[in-house]
Design a protein around this motif. Structure first.
Motif, PDB file in Angstrom:
ATOM      1  N   GLN A   2       4.926  -3.598   1.084  1.00 12.84           N
ATOM      2  CA  GLN A   2       4.651  -2.052   1.017  1.00 12.84           C
ATOM      3  C   GLN A   2       5.488  -1.342  -0.057  1.00 12.84           C
ATOM      4  OE1 GLN A   2       5.399  -1.151   5.229  1.00 12.84           O
ATOM      5  NE2 GLN A   2       3.354  -1.669   5.947  1.00 12.84           N
ATOM      6  N   SER A   9       6.294  -7.989   4.818  1.00 14.11           N
ATOM      7  CA  SER A   9       5.133  -7.121   4.559  1.00 14.11           C
ATOM      8  C   SER A   9       6.004  -5.879   4.447  1.00 14.11           C
ATOM      9  CB  SER A   9       4.604  -7.033   6.005  1.00 14.11           C
ATOM     10  OG  SER A   9       5.324  -6.659   7.073  1.00 14.11           O
ATOM     11  N   GLN A  47       3.808  -2.332  -3.318  1.00 14.82           N
ATOM     12  CA  GLN A  47       2.644  -1.413  -3.725  1.00 14.82           C
ATOM     13  C   GLN A  47       3.021   0.039  -3.810  1.00 14.82           C
ATOM     14  OE1 GLN A  47       0.671  -2.400   0.091  1.00 14.82           O
ATOM     15  NE2 GLN A  47      -0.236  -4.063  -0.710  1.00 14.82           N
ATOM     16  N   ARG A  76       9.563   6.344   6.266  1.00 17.57           N
ATOM     17  CA  ARG A  76       9.456   4.860   6.549  1.00 17.57           C
ATOM     18  C   ARG A  76      10.641   3.889   6.199  1.00 17.57           C
ATOM     19  NH1 ARG A  76       8.056   2.638  10.451  1.00 17.57           N
ATOM     20  NH2 ARG A  76       9.856   1.317  10.150  1.00 17.57           N
TER      21      ARG A  76
END
Length: 187
Positions: free
Chosen positions: A94, A90, A97, A65
């Motif tokens: 990510q 976002s 996290q 990713r």
């Protein structure tokens, strides 16, 4: 999708310039091109890292990713349009996290870590250092061009932190361990 490149060499860069996505030609030594090159080099290092870890490894989808995100970031810079934003907040969330989840599995850091431990960890450290270089060049580019690439700065900053923690994790796999720095007077 239409063919993007029908001819690999164009000769248009022979004079030391290159074209941005908006059609503008700039010097190949411009800070924007330096930053694009550093992001490309980082993406290549991640590709090499992916060759070092098994297909079923839990970090694989994350690194894959990230490669796409880096390509998007390069596209954003190639557009040279402050209104075009490919990396969203976002994507940073990510990374944060993933960083928190991975760091929670590791013991607290009490020593400086040397790059190494095993091939995947060492390659991850190489990617981390390339990420820091890309971040520095983006900051320099922003000083010269007054662009709005703040999201890209944040993304690269979080990514380098994530790569550090991922290297720590990779070094500990299969009974391995991290390599701790020892000052010269302690050796």
């Amino acid at each position: 999708m239409a063919d993007r490149l029908t001819k690999i060499y164009t000769r248009t860069g022979d004079s030391g310039t290159t074209g941005l996505a908006n059609g503008t030609r700039i010097s190949k030594s411009a800070p924007r091109i330096e930053t694009l090159g550093n992001i490309d080099e980082l993406n290549s290092a991640l590709g090499l890292l992916l060759c070092e870890i098994p297909k079923e490894h839990s970090l694989r989808p994350l690194f894959e990713r990230i490669q796409h995100d880096l390509f998007d970031l390069g596209g954003e810079l190639a557009m040279a349009d402050p209104n075009y934003v490919a990396i969203k907040d976002s994507a940073i969330t990510q990374l944060e996290q993933a960083l928190d989840n991975l760091n929670a599995t590791l013991p607290p850091l009490k020593e400086f870590i040397l790059p190494g431990g095993n091939r995947p960890a060492a390659q991850c450290h190489v990617a981390r250092t390339l990420c820091r270089r890309a971040e520095r060049s983006m900051i320099l580019m922003n000083q010269d061009e007054k662009t709005d690439a703040n999201t890209g700065n944040k993304y690269l900053n979080r990514l380098s932190d994530l790569l550090f923690v991922a290297a720590r994790s990779l070094a500990r796999e299969n009974g391995g361990q991290e390599i701790y720095w020892k000052p010269a007077q302690c050796q």
